[in-house]
Write a protein that holds these residues in place. Structure first.
Motif, short mmCIF file in Angstrom:
data_model
loop_
_atom_site.label_atom_id
_atom_site.label_comp_id
_atom_site.label_asym_id
_atom_site.label_seq_id
_atom_site.Cartn_x
_atom_site.Cartn_y
_atom_site.Cartn_z
N ALA A 248 0.91 -1.27 0.25
CA ALA A 248 0.17 -0.10 0.31
C ALA A 248 1.08 1.71 -0.23
O ALA A 248 0.52 2.47 -0.60
N GLY A 323 -6.25 2.94 5.84
CA GLY A 323 -6.53 2.64 4.81
C GLY A 323 -8.28 3.47 4.06
O GLY A 323 -8.15 3.62 2.61
N ALA A 410 -4.62 0.62 -2.03
CA ALA A 410 -3.57 0.79 -1.44
C ALA A 410 -4.57 0.72 -0.60
O ALA A 410 -3.80 0.36 0.60
N MET A 414 -4.41 -1.43 2.91
CA MET A 414 -3.79 -1.01 4.22
C MET A 414 -5.09 -2.29 4.91
O MET A 414 -4.80 -2.30 6.38
#
Length: 444
Positions: A248, A323, A410, A414
């Protein structure tokens, strides 16, 4: 003892927020960007275990870890000066080759300087102080990264240094920032080298039950491979967490400038010399500084959060915040609102730089601290190599050249990292504070 990390991260932040911009200026295609960025994980995978092994076996007048800080700082400073000036050497090689070569030299040098810092903290601190030690290190990392990320913007907006240049040339605000980065890197590393004391092998043996041995029966590489095959189960479990986290991060570093330029500033594909692209790139530098600033503050809170919950829960919640922050960029049109996305990213980054190392250091023998910290870097570099090989292709073929979707991907990775933390065995989780020998003068 971690002050030199401020300088390392100052230079590293300049690289993270400007390398893609520099390479694009030298005509790198978007689908090739991630391939150029492979220099970082490839050199890290090779350099860090070797430096870790030999620093374990080294003892000089400068100590065990400090000689490597010094050499790495000087080489990284040279690369910082040359990279934005690659066009000047165009009569020797194409600028893109020189820029990519300096990116590789910079990464190798950062790795030479960086790996022993992790081992130094673990060397000098007992287990019940390591969460604090790595958090203080993260605070200094964040501080250096804020300064490095913001410097091009400060030069252009407050000192009137040019932020745009003719096609194929790097703006002066970026060039001057790299010069300052080189000076700060050398100065802070020298501070650590001069002021920090280390345990001698005899002192280290007195503080730890494991014998400190000088392994001469095997070659260095064979010893590293043997240690790799015997890595603790906790390290293997953390490897999955690190894979998702660093996959990520690599996407974020490579594609954020392009994603923000395309998705938020509405810059046309291939435009790297307009004022609008320069504004987007400079703002990304500010955003990167913000997430690093958040990480610096958050790092100081992490030990308390870990005590109230656990190191695993603290890390998992932090990755979830990161995230969400990355995914939210897709829904934002106002550049200033991106600041809120960076708060979540900063929480994740602060934890990534501290919690895995605190958990890991509890599971490895003291006399192998350097080599295992270096081997652990494999779980950082491998996902970046995978991303480097596939990321550009995915953006071009699957996402139609829209880099914003790499940022969304990404964010999802995460969150997968946050889930995988649950399955890690934390050897000394919840260990109560106990009487320990007094650390040498100059340590926490």
């Amino acid at each position: 003892m971690s002050f030199g990390f401020l300088g390392i991260q100052f230079g590293f932040a300049l690289q993270n927020s400007n390398a893609s911009r520099i390479l694009q200026t030298f005509d790198a295609d978007v689908d090739h960007l991630s391939l150029f960025w492979l220099a970082a994980p490839l050199t890290g995978m090779i350099v860090q275990p070797i430096i870790g092994h030999y620093s374990d076996q080294t003892w000089t007048k400068l100590g065990r870890r400090r000689p490597y800080f010094l050499v790495g700082a000087l080489l990284a400073a040279i690369a910082l000066v040359i990279m934005p000036n690659s066009g000047v050497l165009a009569h020797l090689f194409p600028p893109i080759m020189i820029g990519a070569g300096m990116l590789m030299m910079m990464d190798a040098s950062f790795n030479v300087a960086m790996e022993p810092f992790r081992a130094l903290v673990a060397d000098n601190l007992p287990d019940n102080q390591r969460s604090l030690g790595f958090s203080v290190q993260t605070f200094l990392i964040g501080t250096g990264a804020v300064l490095g990320s913001w410097l091009p913007y400060i030069f252009s907006e407050y000192f009137g240094v040019a932020k745009i240049a003719d096609p194929g040339h790097i703006p002066d605000n970026v060039i001057y920032s790299f010069y300052v980065g080189a000076a700060v890197l050398v100065a802070t590393l020298l501070w650590t080298v001069i002021t920090t004391k280390e345990y001698s092998p005899q002192e280290l043996a007195a503080y730890n039950p494991e014998p400190v041995v000088q392994e001469k029966s095997q070659g260095g590489i064979m010893t590293i491979l043997t240690d790799f095959s015997k890595m603790p189960s906790t390290m293997k479990q953390l490897g999955l967490v690190q894979f998702f986290s660093w996959f990520a991060l690599f996407s974020m570093w490579v594609f954020t400038t392009l994603a923000v330029a395309q998705h938020v500033y509405k810059v046309a594909p291939g435009d790297t010399s307009s004022v609008r692209f320069a504004d987007a790139a400079n703002w990304v530098g500010i955003l990167f500084g913000i997430y690093n600033g958040v990480s610096a503050i958050y790092a100081l809170l992490l030990p308390s959060i870990a005590r109230m919950t656990s190191r695993k829960i603290a890390h998992s919640l932090s990755l979830i915040a990161g995230g969400i922050g990355l995914i939210s960029i897709y829904f934002i049109e106002d550049p200033s609102i991106l600041i809120f996305s960076m708060i979540g990213v900063g929480m994740a980054w602060g934890s990534i730089l501290a919690m895995p190392y605190a958990i890991l250091s509890s599971s490895i023998p003291a006399h192998k601290m350097g080599v295992y910290m270096g081997i652990f870097n494999f779980f950082i570099t491998f996902p970046q190599i995978i991303n480097g090989l596939l990321g550009g292709v995915i953006v071009k073929e699957a996402f139609g050249g829209q880099a914003i979707f790499a940022i969304v991907m990404a964010g999802l990775f995460m969150i997968l990292g946050a889930i995988s933390v649950v399955f890690v065995k934390d050897t000394n989780a919840g260990e109560v504070e106990k009487l320990v020998p007094v650390a040498p003068e100059g340590t926490i």
